[in-house]
Design a protein around this motif. Sequence first.
Motif, PDB file in Angstrom:
ATOM      1  N   TRP A 168       0.786  70.542 -14.487  1.00  0.00           N
ATOM      2  CA  TRP A 168       1.620  70.012 -13.400  1.00  0.00           C
ATOM      3  C   TRP A 168       3.062  70.481 -13.432  1.00  0.00           C
ATOM      4  N   ALA A 169       3.607  70.709 -14.604  1.00  0.00           N
ATOM      5  CA  ALA A 169       4.995  71.181 -14.711  1.00  0.00           C
ATOM      6  C   ALA A 169       5.144  72.611 -14.190  1.00  0.00           C
ATOM      7  N   ALA A 170       4.005  73.272 -13.967  1.00  0.00           N
ATOM      8  CA  ALA A 170       4.056  74.676 -13.554  1.00  0.00           C
ATOM      9  C   ALA A 170       3.854  74.857 -12.041  1.00  0.00           C
ATOM     10  N   TYR A 171       3.975  73.753 -11.285  1.00  0.00           N
ATOM     11  CA  TYR A 171       3.876  73.830  -9.822  1.00  0.00           C
ATOM     12  C   TYR A 171       5.245  73.641  -9.175  1.00  0.00           C
ATOM     13  N   GLY A 172       6.258  74.251  -9.775  1.00  0.00           N
ATOM     14  CA  GLY A 172       7.600  74.150  -9.207  1.00  0.00           C
ATOM     15  C   GLY A 172       7.702  74.892  -7.883  1.00  0.00           C
ATOM     16  N   GLU A 173       8.779  74.598  -7.163  1.00  0.00           N
ATOM     17  CA  GLU A 173       9.048  75.291  -5.893  1.00  0.00           C
ATOM     18  C   GLU A 173       9.079  76.794  -6.148  1.00  0.00           C
ATOM     19  N   GLY A 174       8.492  77.561  -5.233  1.00  0.00           N
ATOM     20  CA  GLY A 174       8.539  79.019  -5.343  1.00  0.00           C
ATOM     21  C   GLY A 174       7.421  79.603  -6.193  1.00  0.00           C
ATOM     22  N   THR A 175       6.516  78.743  -6.682  1.00  0.00           N
ATOM     23  CA  THR A 175       5.409  79.262  -7.497  1.00  0.00           C
ATOM     24  C   THR A 175       4.112  79.343  -6.679  1.00  0.00           C
ATOM     25  N   ASP A 176       4.300  79.478  -5.355  1.00  0.00           N
ATOM     26  CA  ASP A 176       3.140  79.634  -4.476  1.00  0.00           C
ATOM     27  C   ASP A 176       2.682  81.088  -4.415  1.00  0.00           C
ATOM     28  N   LYS A 177       3.530  81.997  -4.906  1.00  0.00           N
ATOM     29  CA  LYS A 177       3.122  83.396  -4.992  1.00  0.00           C
ATOM     30  C   LYS A 177       3.841  84.098  -6.149  1.00  0.00           C
ATOM     31  N   VAL A 190       0.142  71.644  -1.837  1.00  0.00           N
ATOM     32  CA  VAL A 190       0.646  71.140  -3.132  1.00  0.00           C
ATOM     33  C   VAL A 190       2.084  70.655  -2.963  1.00  0.00           C
ATOM     34  N   TRP A 191       2.834  71.394  -2.140  1.00  0.00           N
ATOM     35  CA  TRP A 191       4.243  71.045  -1.949  1.00  0.00           C
ATOM     36  C   TRP A 191       4.463  70.171  -0.713  1.00  0.00           C
ATOM     37  N   SER A 192       3.660  70.378   0.334  1.00  0.00           N
ATOM     38  CA  SER A 192       3.863  69.580   1.553  1.00  0.00           C
ATOM     39  C   SER A 192       3.233  68.184   1.428  1.00  0.00           C
ATOM     40  N   GLU A 193       2.305  68.036   0.495  1.00  0.00           N
ATOM     41  CA  GLU A 193       1.684  66.719   0.261  1.00  0.00           C
ATOM     42  C   GLU A 193       1.801  66.360  -1.217  1.00  0.00           C
ATOM     43  N   LYS A 194       3.034  66.445  -1.687  1.00  0.00           N
ATOM     44  CA  LYS A 194       3.301  66.313  -3.121  1.00  0.00           C
ATOM     45  C   LYS A 194       2.834  64.966  -3.713  1.00  0.00           C
ATOM     46  N   ALA A 195       3.020  63.894  -2.948  1.00  0.00           N
ATOM     47  CA  ALA A 195       2.637  62.566  -3.468  1.00  0.00           C
ATOM     48  C   ALA A 195       1.129  62.505  -3.715  1.00  0.00           C
ATOM     49  N   LYS A 196       0.376  63.074  -2.788  1.00  0.00           N
ATOM     50  CA  LYS A 196      -1.084  63.089  -2.915  1.00  0.00           C
ATOM     51  C   LYS A 196      -1.507  63.968  -4.100  1.00  0.00           C
ATOM     52  N   HIS A 250      -9.464  70.175  -5.936  1.00  0.00           N
ATOM     53  CA  HIS A 250      -9.674  71.573  -5.547  1.00  0.00           C
ATOM     54  C   HIS A 250      -9.926  71.702  -4.045  1.00  0.00           C
ATOM     55  N   ASP A 251     -10.702  70.785  -3.490  1.00  0.00           N
ATOM     56  CA  ASP A 251     -10.979  70.829  -2.047  1.00  0.00           C
ATOM     57  C   ASP A 251      -9.681  70.725  -1.233  1.00  0.00           C
ATOM     58  N   ALA A 252      -8.769  69.898  -1.693  1.00  0.00           N
ATOM     59  CA  ALA A 252      -7.531  69.675  -0.943  1.00  0.00           C
ATOM     60  C   ALA A 252      -6.450  70.728  -1.224  1.00  0.00           C
ATOM     61  N   PHE A 253      -6.426  71.220  -2.462  1.00  0.00           N
ATOM     62  CA  PHE A 253      -5.262  72.006  -2.887  1.00  0.00           C
ATOM     63  C   PHE A 253      -5.549  73.420  -3.366  1.00  0.00           C
ATOM     64  N   ARG A 254      -6.827  73.811  -3.347  1.00  0.00           N
ATOM     65  CA  ARG A 254      -7.178  75.173  -3.787  1.00  0.00           C
ATOM     66  C   ARG A 254      -7.987  75.867  -2.707  1.00  0.00           C
TER      67      ARG A 254
END
Length: 151
Positions: free
Chosen positions: A78-87, A97-103, A145-149
């Motif tokens: 989880w610590a490795a999903y910082g902003e800008g790590t989408d690519k 992952v970022w637009s539905e962070k609470a979920k 995975h269904d929601a975020f991958r």
Amino acid sequence: MKTLSALVLACAAAAFAVPASAQFAKPEDAIKYRQSAMFMMQQNFGRVAAMASGRVPFDPKVATDSAAVAEYISRLPWAAYGEGTDKGRDTRVKPEVWSEKAKFNEQAEKLQAEMGKLSAAAKAGNLDALKVAVGAVGGTCKTCHDAFRKD
Ligand code: ASC
């Protein structure tokens, strides 16, 4: 001297306030880190799941060790999903992952809780409880995975 001490203290405080994601030199490293953690977690969980399904004989010692490792690793990605790590490296991560962070955080916490139950069941040598826990962990993997991958 007083100013210097204050400065040192301020820097130390700032260092502790830096989010965990800042430990990565580049986005590529963060992606590799979380993918490695997921792989290690799956390998250890898979060993336990194979015993729960009867594909391999139940060995309480191996199950306990593997579940404990999987549980520990479940805290790491989880610590490795910082902003800008989408690519920055091959990744199937979805922007949700970022637009539905609470979920996303909720799923991450659920996984850790279910892994705790898996670990406890293995430690108790309780195969019935282990089967239930494997189902719950697997369900959590899939929901996330269904929601975020992608695929
Ligand atoms: C695994 C794995 C997953 C989950 C999921 C369970 O072993 O790699 O992503 O379990 O398949 O539905």
